[in-house]
Design an enzyme around this catalytic site. Structure first.
Site, mmCIF file in Angstrom:
data_model
loop_
_atom_site.group_PDB
_atom_site.id
_atom_site.type_symbol
_atom_site.label_atom_id
_atom_site.label_comp_id
_atom_site.label_asym_id
_atom_site.label_seq_id
_atom_site.Cartn_x
_atom_site.Cartn_y
_atom_site.Cartn_z
ATOM 1 N N ARG A 122 0.820 -1.200 0.000
ATOM 2 C CA ARG A 122 0.000 0.000 0.000
ATOM 3 C C ARG A 122 0.859 1.257 0.000
ATOM 4 N NH1 ARG A 122 -4.351 -0.882 3.825
ATOM 5 N NH2 ARG A 122 -5.150 -1.748 1.887
ATOM 6 N N TYR A 123 1.931 1.219 0.737
ATOM 7 C CA TYR A 123 2.810 2.376 0.850
ATOM 8 C C TYR A 123 4.070 2.117 0.019
ATOM 9 C CZ TYR A 123 -0.047 3.288 5.020
ATOM 10 O OH TYR A 123 -1.082 3.520 5.885
ATOM 11 N N ARG A 126 7.100 0.005 2.141
ATOM 12 C CA ARG A 126 6.877 -1.091 3.076
ATOM 13 C C ARG A 126 5.704 -1.961 2.658
ATOM 14 N NH1 ARG A 126 5.416 3.855 4.525
ATOM 15 N NH2 ARG A 126 3.714 4.294 5.967
ATOM 16 N N CYS A 135 -5.049 -17.536 14.489
ATOM 17 C CA CYS A 135 -4.678 -16.858 15.717
ATOM 18 C C CYS A 135 -5.013 -17.793 16.860
ATOM 19 C CB CYS A 135 -5.486 -15.575 15.870
ATOM 20 S SG CYS A 135 -4.986 -14.286 14.727
ATOM 21 N N CYS A 139 -10.262 -12.547 17.843
ATOM 22 C CA CYS A 139 -10.810 -11.305 18.367
ATOM 23 C C CYS A 139 -12.135 -11.034 17.657
ATOM 24 C CB CYS A 139 -9.872 -10.137 18.087
ATOM 25 S SG CYS A 139 -8.237 -10.371 18.780
ATOM 26 N N CYS A 142 -11.995 -8.333 14.916
ATOM 27 C CA CYS A 142 -10.950 -8.483 13.891
ATOM 28 C C CYS A 142 -11.359 -7.806 12.581
ATOM 29 C CB CYS A 142 -10.685 -9.959 13.634
ATOM 30 S SG CYS A 142 -9.382 -10.238 12.422
ATOM 31 N N ARG A 144 -9.956 -8.486 9.814
ATOM 32 C CA ARG A 144 -9.867 -9.532 8.787
ATOM 33 C C ARG A 144 -10.776 -10.710 9.120
ATOM 34 N NH1 ARG A 144 -3.786 -8.773 9.128
ATOM 35 N NH2 ARG A 144 -3.539 -6.803 7.999
ATOM 36 N N ASP A 303 -12.714 -0.328 12.139
ATOM 37 C CA ASP A 303 -12.922 -0.420 10.689
ATOM 38 C C ASP A 303 -14.381 -0.689 10.319
ATOM 39 O OD1 ASP A 303 -10.336 0.052 9.855
ATOM 40 O OD2 ASP A 303 -9.747 -2.046 10.085
ATOM 41 N N ASP A 340 -8.145 4.013 9.274
ATOM 42 C CA ASP A 340 -7.606 3.296 8.119
ATOM 43 C C ASP A 340 -8.626 3.499 6.991
ATOM 44 O OD1 ASP A 340 -5.837 1.776 6.662
ATOM 45 O OD2 ASP A 340 -5.572 0.291 8.269
ATOM 46 N N LYS A 347 -3.521 4.575 6.497
ATOM 47 C CA LYS A 347 -3.897 5.160 7.779
ATOM 48 C C LYS A 347 -3.842 6.680 7.719
ATOM 49 C CE LYS A 347 -1.911 1.120 9.954
ATOM 50 N NZ LYS A 347 -1.303 0.556 8.727
HETATM 51 C C1 LIG Z 1 -0.503 -0.385 8.668
HETATM 52 C C2 LIG Z 1 0.082 -0.880 7.437
HETATM 53 C C3 LIG Z 1 1.450 -0.727 7.182
HETATM 54 C C4 LIG Z 1 2.388 -0.056 8.152
HETATM 55 O O1 LIG Z 1 2.064 1.270 8.351
HETATM 56 P P1 LIG Z 1 2.905 2.162 9.363
HETATM 57 O O2 LIG Z 1 2.155 3.447 9.402
HETATM 58 O O3 LIG Z 1 4.265 2.280 8.767
HETATM 59 O O4 LIG Z 1 2.937 1.436 10.658
HETATM 60 C C5 LIG Z 1 1.928 -1.196 5.985
HETATM 61 N N1 LIG Z 1 1.132 -1.784 5.087
HETATM 62 C C6 LIG Z 1 -0.184 -1.938 5.296
HETATM 63 C C7 LIG Z 1 -1.017 -2.579 4.252
HETATM 64 C C8 LIG Z 1 -0.755 -1.495 6.488
HETATM 65 O O5 LIG Z 1 -2.063 -1.657 6.696
#
Ligand SMILES: *Cc1c(COP(=O)(O)O)cnc(C)c1O
Length: 437
Positions: A122-123, A126, A135, A139, A142, A144, A303, A340, A347
Site C-alpha cells: 500500500r505504501y 513497506r 490466531c 478477536c 478483527c 480480517r 474499521d 484506516d 492510515k
Molecule cells: C498499517 C500498514 C502498514 C504499516 O504502516 P505504518 O504506518 O508504517 O505502521 C503497511 N502496510 C499496510 C497494508 C498497512 O495496513
C-alpha cells in the site's frame, strides 16, 4: 516459573491437564485446548446462556468462528461477564450478524492492493506480508474477520516464497511487516526460515511482527522464541492491548522478555464501544504500557468490516480521548489516532485542532489547557528554491546514503522541482467539459 493463580487452577481443572503449572505454561497446550464451542465455553466458565440466546450464538459462530485460549478465558470476570472487556473481545455476539449498509468484507482493500498472494503493498517503501491466517484467539473485532479460520486462505510455503520473491524484486521495500493471522502461531523453525530469508534481502532494513500473543497467550514468548528472534535484528514488534486488565503478570513477563531481547515494542489499540471508549481507561492503558516498556503506537478507529457495527464509536470519541491524553501525560504515552481509509488509502491520522489561526508573521495556537498563545514567525527566512540538485545545496546530506524517491500527492504539490499545480479527481465533470471543447 510463576505459581498459577487460583482462577487459572480452577480453569485448568476443567481440562485434561495433568501437570498443572507445567502444562499451563506450555503455549501449545493452550492452542490444543482452545475453546471453540458455546457448550465448551459454558462448561469451562460456568456461565450459562438461555436456549434462545444459544441458538442465536450458534448462527453467529457459523459465520464467524469462536476460539479462545484457556489463558485469555481465565481473565473473564464471570460474575459480571456481560460488561467484561475480555469477554466482549473473545465471545461472539449475535450483533455480529447485523450488516449495515456501509459495511464491507474487505474495507481496506487488502486483497485488491495485493500484487502477490498474501502481500499488501500500500505504501511505497513497506509491505505487509500475511504469513499465517490463524490466531490463538479470534478477536471479535478483527478487521480480517472474513479470513478467520478460512481453510482456503492458509498461506503455504509456496505462497510465502512468492511473497518473498515479490519483496526481493522490489528494491524500494525497506520495511516488511509480518502479519496474519498471528505470525507467532508459526513454529519457531518456520518463522526463523522466513526471517532468515528476509534478512538476506539487502534492501530490507527493518522487519516488524504484529502479534497479539503477549495479550492472549503470553506463554508463547519463551526462551527459545526470543533466542531465535534476537538473531534477526533490527526487529520490531507491535502488539495489541485494548484494556488495562489485559496487562497481567504473565503478560508483563512476556513483554519484559521481548524488551530484554532488544526488541522495541509498540502497541496498537482499537477503539471499541463498551470495551475502552473512555478517556480514563485509555489513560490507564497507556500508562501501564509505558511502564512495561511498550510505546503506544496507534489508536485505531474501528474499521468498517462486516460484523463490527456494535463495536464502533463516533470519531468524536477518539478525538475526545486524544484531548484527554495530549499534554495531560507523557508525549511518548500518546498514540497516533488513525482511521484506516476505506478503499485502501492507508492510515490517516486525525487530531484535535491546535492551530487556531495565522497571519503573515504570527501563528495563533491553543494548548491542552485551553490557553491561547502566539508564535512569532521569523522576520527573515530565506526560502531555498530546491531543484533537487543536492550538489549545489549547502545542507549536508551524505548523498551515497540518500534514497531517491519521486514526489507524489501533496508532497509533490509542495515541492519546487515539480510544476504540478493541482490534483483533480479522475471523473471531475469540469475537466470533462474542458476536454470536450
Ligand atoms: C498499517 C500498514 C502498514 C504499516 O504502516 P505504518 O504506518 O508504517 O505502521 C503497511 N502496510 C499496510 C497494508 C498497512 O495496513
Amino acid at each position: 516459573m510463576q505459581a498459577i493463580s487460583e482462577r487459572q487452577t480452577q480453569i485448568a481443572m476443567k481440562f485434561d491437564c495433568k501437570d498443572k503449572p507445567k502444562e499451563w505454561y506450555d503455549w501449545k497446550w493452550h492452542i490444543k485446548n482452545s475453546i471453540k464451542s458455546i457448550s465448551r465455553f459454558e462448561a469451562v466458565t460456568g456461565i450459562r446462556f438461555e436456549a434462545t440466546e444459544r441458538e442465536k450464538l450458534a448462527v453467529t459462530l457459523e459465520k464467524f468462528p469462536l476460539s479462545v485460549t484457556p489463558y485469555y478465558l481465565s481473565l473473564i470476570d464471570t460474575a459480571n461477564f456481560a460488561n467484561d472487556p475480555i469477554f466482549k473481545q473473545a465471545f461472539p455476539s449475535p450483533e455480529e450478524l447485523k450488516v449495515s449498509r456501509h459495511d464491507m468484507s474487505d474495507p481496506l482493500h487488502e486483497d485488491k492492493d495485493s500484487p502477490a498472494p498474501g502481500v499488501t503493498h500500500r505504501y511505497p517503501d513497506r509491505v505487509l506480508l500475511q504469513v499465517s491466517n490463524i490466531c490463538s484467539m479470534y478477536c471479535r473485532h478483527c478487521t480480517r474477520k472474513r479470513k478467520v479460520g478460512d481453510q482456503d486462505s492458509i498461506p503455504g510455503r509456496e505462497q510465502i516464497e512468492a511473497g518473498l520473491d515479490y519483496i526481493r524484486n522490489n528494491p524500494l521495500v525497506r520495511d516488511v511487516l509480518l502479519s496474519g493471522g498471528d505470525p507467532l502461531m508459526l513454529s519457531d523453525a518456520h518463522l526463523d526460515w522466513i526471517l532468515t530469508e528476509l534478512r538476506q534481502i539487502k534492501h530490507v532494513q527493518v522487519i516488524r511482527i504484529g502479534t497479539r500473543m503477549p495479550v492472549v497467550l503470553p506463554y508463547r514468548i519463551n526462551d527459545e522464541l526470543t533466542t531465535m528472534l534476537k538473531k534477526h535484528h533490527p526487529l520490531w514488534i507491535n502488539t495489541h492491548f485494548n484494556h488495562p486488565r489485559e496487562l497481567t503478570s504473565s503478560s508483563r513477563r512476556a513483554l519484559r522478555q521481548l524488551a530484554d531481547a532488544g526488541i522495541p515494542l509498540g502497541n496498537q489499540t482499537v477503539l471499541l464501544a463498551g470495551v475502552n471508549d473512555c478517556p480514563r481507561i485509555m489513560r490507564s492503558l497507556v500508562h501501564k504500557l509505558t511502564e512495561n516498556r511498550v510505546r503506544p503506537y496507534y489508536l485505531y478507529q474501528c474499521d468498517l468490516s462486516e460484523g463490527l457495527s456494535h463495536f464502533r464509536t463516533p470519531v468524536g470519541k477518539g478525538i475526545e480521548i486524544m484531548e484527554n491524553l495530549i499534554g495531560h501525560t507523557s508525549g511518548f504515552a500518546v498514540p497516533t489516532y488513525v482511521i484506516d481509509a476505506p478503499g485502501g488509502g492507508g492510515k490517516i491520522p486525525v487530531m484535535p485542532n491546535y492551530l487556531i489561526s495565522l497571519s503573515t508573521n504570527k501563528v495563533v495556537l491553543r494548548n491542552y489547557e485551553g490557553v491561547i498563545t502566539t508564535y512569532k514567525e521569523p522576520d527573515s527566512y530565506e526560502p531555498i528554491f530546491c531543484d533537487r540538485n543536492c550538489d549545489d545545496c549547502h545542507l549536508d546530506l551524505p548523498l551515497a546514503d540518500a534514497e531517491e524517491c519521486e514526489a507524489t500527492g501533496i508532497q509533490m504539490l509542495l515541492c519546487d522541482h515539480d510544476t504540478t499545480i493541482s490534483l483533480t479527481p479522475a471523473n471531475n465533470p469540469r475537466m470533462d467539459r474542458r476536454n470536450n471543447d
